[in-house]
Enzyme design. Structure first.
Site, PDB file in Angstrom:
ATOM      1  CB  CYS A  22     -98.807 -13.393  -7.980  1.00 23.30           C
ATOM      2  SG  CYS A  22    -100.672 -13.313  -8.251  1.00 23.30           S
ATOM      3  CD  GLU A  69     -94.308 -10.622  11.157  1.00 25.59           C
ATOM      4  OE1 GLU A  69     -94.928 -10.008  10.740  1.00 25.59           O
ATOM      5  OE2 GLU A  69     -94.738 -12.364  10.935  1.00 25.59           O
ATOM      6  CE  LYS A 102     -92.678 -10.764   5.851  1.00 22.46           C
ATOM      7  NZ  LYS A 102     -93.236 -11.688   4.986  1.00 22.46           N
ATOM      8  CB  SER A 103     -90.069 -16.155   9.445  1.00 25.04           C
ATOM      9  OG  SER A 103     -91.138 -15.193  10.029  1.00 25.04           O
ATOM     10  CB  CYS A 115    -100.793 -15.313 -12.534  1.00 26.94           C
ATOM     11  SG  CYS A 115     -99.954 -13.481 -11.801  1.00 26.94           S
ATOM     12  CG  MET A 128     -98.633 -11.582   4.091  1.00 34.02           C
ATOM     13  SD  MET A 128     -97.964 -11.610   5.548  1.00 34.02           S
ATOM     14  CE  MET A 128     -99.007 -12.893   6.301  1.00 34.02           C
TER      15      MET A 128
END
Length: 225
Positions: A151, A94, A15-16, A153, A11
């Protein structure tokens, strides 16, 4: 012969945005594209929505019952009759929500109709289990490309976590459509995922086998047994 491409990522990996950029690139060169996505993806209703704020309506939606070969054939004919120009590419957002049979149709479209197909999606759900559509794409796509994100982190994020009303959860249906419930997702690296899940992947402790009746309907998929 055209190819089926699968561009995947966790996520928030863009991508979009990448898909809309690909559509723009085709059209900038005078070529024609069709955009589609599964109807089950309610984000943006009938549009592709990028987190950068760019949106574009899809040309058609796909339901789980659709024969995608027939649906594409119909939409392509309508498009070419309306524009008087040949179609050059099909872009699918998707794609993880498509059925395995519909993914097979995407491959047939690329090979038999000689139309490049660019499919975008995530590999696994919040329990680290592959979506059926993504698993099939990983099996048969001509080309695989990972789109990367970070992420919290600073490491590369590879897993998706589900948060309901601000709390991480690791149980539930693969697709969450819950009215009145605040469901959000966060991309994490392996270390941060294990920190939030109590050291578990797919609800299993280190060294244990996958129990029946958890993330799979009846145990691990036969392809991975």
């Amino acid at each position: 012969m055209a190819k089926l491409y699968f561009r995947y990522g966790a996520m928030n990996s863009g991508k979009s945005t990448n898909m809309l950029q690909a559509a723009f690139n085709y059209e900038e060169r005078g070529q024609q594209v069709l955009l589609t996505k599964p109807q089950i993806d309610t984000k943006g209703d009938t549009a592709i929505v990028s987190r950068l704020g760019v949106t574009r309506p899809v040309d058609f939606l796909i339901t789980p019952q659709d024969d995608l070969w027939d649906l594409f054939t119909q939409k392509r004919a309508q498009f070419e009759a309306k524009t008087g120009k040949p179609l050059n590419c099909l872009l699918v957002d998707e794609a993880q929500f498509l059925t395995e049979a519909q993914i097979d149709d995407l491959l047939r479209i690329a090979i038999l109709k000689d139309i490049p197909v660019l499919a975008y999606g995530i590999r696994t759900d919040f329990q680290t289990v592959a979506f059926p559509g993504s698993r099939r794409l990983l099996e048969i796509a001509h080309s695989l490309e990972e789109l990367k994100t970070i992420c919290r982190c600073g490491r590369k994020a590879v897993f998706n976590t589900r948060m309901v009303d601000g709390q991480y959860i690791f149980d539930g249906d693969q697709v969450a459509i819950e009215d009145g419930v605040d469901v959000v997702y966060e991309s994490l690296c392996g270390a941060c995922y294990l920190e939030e899940s109590g050291g578990k992947f797919n609800r299993t402790q280190r060294g244990q086998s996958v129990p029946l009746g958890t993330a799979y309907d009846s145990g691990p998929d036969a392809d991975f047994a």
